[in-house]
Enzyme design. Structure first.
Site, PDB file in Angstrom:
ATOM      1  N   LEU A  67       0.960  -1.539  -0.298  1.00  0.00           N
ATOM      2  CA  LEU A  67       0.477  -0.135  -0.079  1.00  0.00           C
ATOM      3  C   LEU A  67       0.701   1.624  -0.351  1.00  0.00           C
ATOM      4  O   LEU A  67       1.933   1.334   0.557  1.00  0.00           O
ATOM      5  CB  LEU A  67      -0.798   0.165   0.858  1.00  0.00           C
ATOM      6  CG  LEU A  67      -2.015  -1.061   1.500  1.00  0.00           C
ATOM      7  CD1 LEU A  67      -2.670  -0.695   3.120  1.00  0.00           C
ATOM      8  CD2 LEU A  67      -2.773  -0.800   0.379  1.00  0.00           C
ATOM      9  N   ASP A  68       0.298   2.669  -0.504  1.00  0.00           N
ATOM     10  CA  ASP A  68       1.007   3.648  -0.961  1.00  0.00           C
ATOM     11  C   ASP A  68       1.122   3.821   1.140  1.00  0.00           C
ATOM     12  O   ASP A  68       0.593   3.622   1.802  1.00  0.00           O
ATOM     13  CB  ASP A  68       0.401   4.632  -1.175  1.00  0.00           C
ATOM     14  CG  ASP A  68       0.511   4.416  -3.081  1.00  0.00           C
ATOM     15  OD1 ASP A  68       1.545   3.757  -3.894  1.00  0.00           O
ATOM     16  OD2 ASP A  68      -0.747   5.205  -3.191  1.00  0.00           O
ATOM     17  N   LYS A  69       2.348   4.786   0.895  1.00  0.00           N
ATOM     18  CA  LYS A  69       2.784   5.323   2.245  1.00  0.00           C
ATOM     19  C   LYS A  69       1.311   6.012   2.865  1.00  0.00           C
ATOM     20  O   LYS A  69       1.420   5.716   4.277  1.00  0.00           O
ATOM     21  CB  LYS A  69       3.952   6.278   2.658  1.00  0.00           C
ATOM     22  CG  LYS A  69       4.465   6.876   4.009  1.00  0.00           C
ATOM     23  CD  LYS A  69       5.301   7.749   3.967  1.00  0.00           C
ATOM     24  CE  LYS A  69       5.812   8.968   5.230  1.00  0.00           C
ATOM     25  NZ  LYS A  69       6.497   9.151   4.838  1.00  0.00           N
ATOM     26  N   THR A 119      -1.492   5.280   2.300  1.00  0.00           N
ATOM     27  CA  THR A 119      -3.070   4.386   2.164  1.00  0.00           C
ATOM     28  C   THR A 119      -2.931   3.623   3.427  1.00  0.00           C
ATOM     29  O   THR A 119      -1.472   2.840   4.216  1.00  0.00           O
ATOM     30  CB  THR A 119      -2.659   3.639   1.159  1.00  0.00           C
ATOM     31  OG1 THR A 119      -2.985   4.540  -0.352  1.00  0.00           O
ATOM     32  CG2 THR A 119      -4.084   3.236   0.950  1.00  0.00           C
TER      33      THR A 119
END
Length: 328
Positions: free
Chosen positions: A141-143, A145
């Site tokens: 997951l993106d930082k 998110t």
């Protein structure tokens, strides 16, 4: 764990291994380049090595080295305000609810401690076939998110989960709050690549990688300005949900990088959360699903701006899933 294979016809080493083990192309390349593969007893590191009939290929899956790369005191201090919730754990897999503002794994630009650092700090057994910086990481997951992720504790589990990622039998549903309602439920299929003007951003690029997302309307805010939507990904490109929404002039609340211009200054991150994960257990073959509860900031915003009494039914995972099945 070691496995041996006999070559029955001439082939490239990487293609041969791809036909023998359930692993992604990148994982196979890593195994070869890090010299975990032998041909006729000799260690090799060339992915395109030509194999001959009757040769013996030996693959070694390395054991995890528990020595953390970063100083333990630094890691503890960096992670002290990061609450990583464990949703499920057995000897093969770990399912967590990742908080926002936590990077999943190391990269040259990453200075803070990562989720991988947290896993090592907790002495959790992790798979090793994705390289030193990505022990246990099957998907990410993106930082910024938050939400549900599965971590592989063994190489066997990692291979099984990676295969499910490729054939789409494992997936996630996301929730997001956007600054303008969608006109209708929609599938967006537009290629995504690095933005040439801003290296921090991705954008719709003709020569980018294929990307496909589905968006479903879930609930309208009381003032009808904002909307809670669900998203389902068919591909896994960086910032995919954010880029596809931006291409429709829709932005996630708090996502200033992709064009959110609201004055809601109490929002200090973008409201995107991986809510629901489904998979087949890579060892037992049991069908499993997991829900990651919404973080307090998103939950409070929903309660303050949407019909609070309807929120329980709205956030029911069956309701969210069915919104895709019936409308898209």
């Amino acid at each position: 764990m070691d496995k041996n294979f006999i070559v029955f016809e001439t082939n490239r080493l990487d293609k041969f291994l791809a036909s023998q083990i359930d692993a992604s192309r990148n994982q196979i390349e890593q195994l070869i380049k890090k010299e975990y593969v032998k041909v006729d007893g000799k260690t090799v590191s060339k992915t395109g090595l030509k194999l001959k009939e009757n040769q013996m290929v030996e693959v070694h899956f390395p054991e995890l080295e528990l020595n953390p790369v970063k100083d333990e005191i630094f890691v503890k201090e960096s992670l002290k305000d990061k609450n990583v919730e464990i949703i499920y754990e057995d000897e093969h897999i770990l399912v967590i609810n990742k908080p926002y503002n936590l990077t999943v794994h190391d990269a040259p630009s990453v200075k803070d401690a990562t989720l991988v650092d947290w896993l090592k700090l907790k002495k959790i057994s992790l798979s090793t076939i994705s390289g030193e910086e990505r022990h246990g990481i099957v998907h990410r997951l993106d930082k910024g998110t938050s939400g549900v992720m599965v971590v592989a504790k063994t190489n066997e589990a990692h291979l099984g989960l990676s295969k499910q990622l490729e054939d789409k039998s494992m997936g996630r549903y996301y929730l997001a709050i956007i600054d303008m309602p969608l006109k209708e439920n929609i599938i967006v299929e537009k290629p995504i690549g690095r933005n040439s003007n801003n290296r921090l951003k991705m954008s719709i690029e003709e020569d980018g990688r294929n990307a496909k997302s589905a968006f479903s309307k879930i609930a309208l805010s009381n003032n009808e300005k904002f909307e809670l939507i669900a998203a389902k990904l068919y591909t896994g490109r960086t910032h995919q949900i954010r880029v596809h929404l931006s291409s429709m002039n829709r932005h996630i609340l708090g996502d200033n990088l992709y064009g959110f211009k609201g004055e809601l200054n109490k929002i200090n991150r973008f409201y995107l959360h991986a809510y629901y994960l489904y998979l087949t257990h890579p060892i037992t073959n049991e069908q499993m699903s997991f829900k990651a509860n919404l973080p307090k900031d998103i939950n409070d915003f929903l309660n303050n701006n949407f019909q609070k009494e309807n929120m329980h039914d709205t956030l029911n995972e069956s309701y969210i899933i069915s919104s895709f099945n019936t409308s898209i």
